[in-house]
Write a protein that holds these residues in place. Structure first.
Motif, PDB file in Angstrom:
ATOM      1  N   LEU A  40       0.852  -1.037  -0.301  1.00 36.33           N
ATOM      2  CA  LEU A  40      -0.073  -0.210   0.213  1.00 36.33           C
ATOM      3  C   LEU A  40       0.694   1.337  -0.170  1.00 36.33           C
ATOM      4  N   PRO A  41       1.500   1.326   1.186  1.00 41.94           N
ATOM      5  CA  PRO A  41       2.844   2.644   0.458  1.00 41.94           C
ATOM      6  C   PRO A  41       3.396   2.457  -0.402  1.00 41.94           C
ATOM      7  N   VAL A  42       3.783   1.843  -1.150  1.00 45.88           N
ATOM      8  CA  VAL A  42       4.442   1.614  -3.132  1.00 45.88           C
ATOM      9  C   VAL A  42       2.796   1.891  -3.090  1.00 45.88           C
ATOM     10  N   ALA A  43       2.209   1.221  -3.532  1.00 44.68           N
ATOM     11  CA  ALA A  43       1.186   2.602  -4.207  1.00 44.68           C
ATOM     12  C   ALA A  43       1.000   3.540  -4.125  1.00 44.68           C
ATOM     13  N   MET A  44       1.314   3.963  -3.105  1.00 41.45           N
ATOM     14  CA  MET A  44       0.317   5.555  -2.622  1.00 41.45           C
ATOM     15  C   MET A  44       2.057   6.437  -3.769  1.00 41.45           C
ATOM     16  N   ILE A  45       2.770   5.863  -2.837  1.00 43.23           N
ATOM     17  CA  ILE A  45       4.186   6.781  -3.884  1.00 43.23           C
ATOM     18  C   ILE A  45       3.926   6.704  -5.698  1.00 43.23           C
ATOM     19  N   VAL A  46       3.968   5.588  -5.711  1.00 41.95           N
ATOM     20  CA  VAL A  46       3.459   5.372  -7.018  1.00 41.95           C
ATOM     21  C   VAL A  46       2.585   6.263  -7.555  1.00 41.95           C
ATOM     22  N   GLY A  47       1.571   5.908  -6.558  1.00 38.19           N
ATOM     23  CA  GLY A  47       0.599   7.287  -7.593  1.00 38.19           C
ATOM     24  C   GLY A  47       0.397   8.400  -7.652  1.00 38.19           C
TER      25      GLY A  47
END
Length: 319
Positions: free
Chosen positions: A13-20
């Motif tokens: 989830l943190p990776v997905a947020m940063i990528v977004g």
């Protein structure tokens, strides 16, 4: 390479947020890709609903029709959302109208259908969560058209039109995958079993959806016409209401042996619907609050998943 994939799995989830967030600054708008990718317009308008359908289909294979029944905890959660939203508005209204409306929309906003995925990942009762999603969306579809026009009068939607619009935005994404999962359970059990055995894929589909949501949220905040001070104050409202609702939901759920699903039911919101409600009925600046809420709720979800993983590691090492 193995460590890299382990890191991605543990911090999805943190990776997905940063990528977004980074994808917004990289592409600004997916329409910019249309000269090289003619399907970009279709993808931007159709991909998220289909993505939500499939990720919920995986999760809903765990739910049997007989498991969907109201729980006593749900009555308390509904009362908190309805009475709490009105109460917080009346409390803050004398001081700041925009802050009052922002807090109100963050509390009354119904539970996100995708909350079932995080509930499943945390080991909660998915059937209880889905039941509450249905209940609170029905309540909100009546409450919002009846109450919000009294706060910020607007010409346009009638009560019945607004009622149908809210249901139309939620029901298909909830009902279609649920009915499909039940159809497969009773008519094509081999396919149902495969989906059930691989239902962990729903979490990663949700992470992909989160990339799109974070990109859109970043776009809304960066391109907002409001001052940084206004945005920060409303973002703070989103943070406070988010933390309080997760905590209160878990407290209520603990009394009924349903801590996880109650916490997610009260805390994890359908922020897309909340933004629509804010733009339609309230001062448009209040849409910043649910836009920030999506960040806070996913930080909390990431923290919850981290704690669960650490508990499992301690139990494994102890055994």
């Amino acid at each position: 390479m193995r460590k890299f994939w382990t890191f991605i799995k543990d911090w999805t989830l943190p990776v997905a947020m940063i990528v977004g967030v980074l994808s917004y600054f990289a592409f600004k708008d997916i329409r910019a890709l249309e000269p090289v990718l003619p399907a970009a317009r279709w993808v931007s308008s159709h991909f998220p609903p289909w993505l939500i359908f499939f990720m919920l289909l995986f999760t809903f294979t765990k739910v049997h029709p007989k498991d969907l029944w109201p729980r006593r905890a749900h009555l308390w959660l509904i009362l908190i959302q309805v009475l709490g939203s009105v109460g917080i508005y009346l409390l803050l209204h004398p001081f700041n109208e925009v802050v009052a409306q922002s807090a109100m929309v963050c509390i009354i906003c119904p539970t996100a259908t995708a909350a079932a995925i995080i509930t499943e990942k945390l080991g909660g009762k998915v059937d209880a969560l889905i039941t509450y999603v249905i209940e609170i969306n029905l309540v909100v579809s009546v409450f919002v058209p009846a109450v919000f026009p009294l706060i910020e009068p607007h010409e346009g939607l009638t009560f019945f039109q607004a009622f149908l619009t809210i249901l139309k935005r939620v029901v298909p994404l909830l009902v279609f995958p649920l009915i499909t999962a039940w159809f497969l359970r009773f008519c094509i059990p081999a396919v149902h079993k495969w989906l059930y055995d691989n239902r962990g894929a729903a979490f990663y589909l949700w992470a992909l959806s989160l990339v799109l949501v974070m990109a859109q949220t970043t776009k809304s905040l960066v391109e907002s016409e409001y001052s940084l001070g206004v945005e920060l104050s409303i973002a703070l409202v989103g943070l406070v209401t988010c933390v309080l609702q997760f905590v209160i939901g878990k407290k209520i759920g603990s009394r009924y042996g349903d801590r996880i699903s109650a916490g997610q039911g009260l805390g994890q919101k359908n922020t897309v619907l909340a933004i629509w409600m804010a733009y339609t009925y309230l001062n448009p600046v209040t849409a910043v609050a649910p836009g920030c809420y999506v960040v806070w709720q996913n930080i909390i979800n990431s923290w919850q998943l981290y704690r669960k993983r650490k508990r499992e590691e301690r139990l494994k090492s102890a055994s």
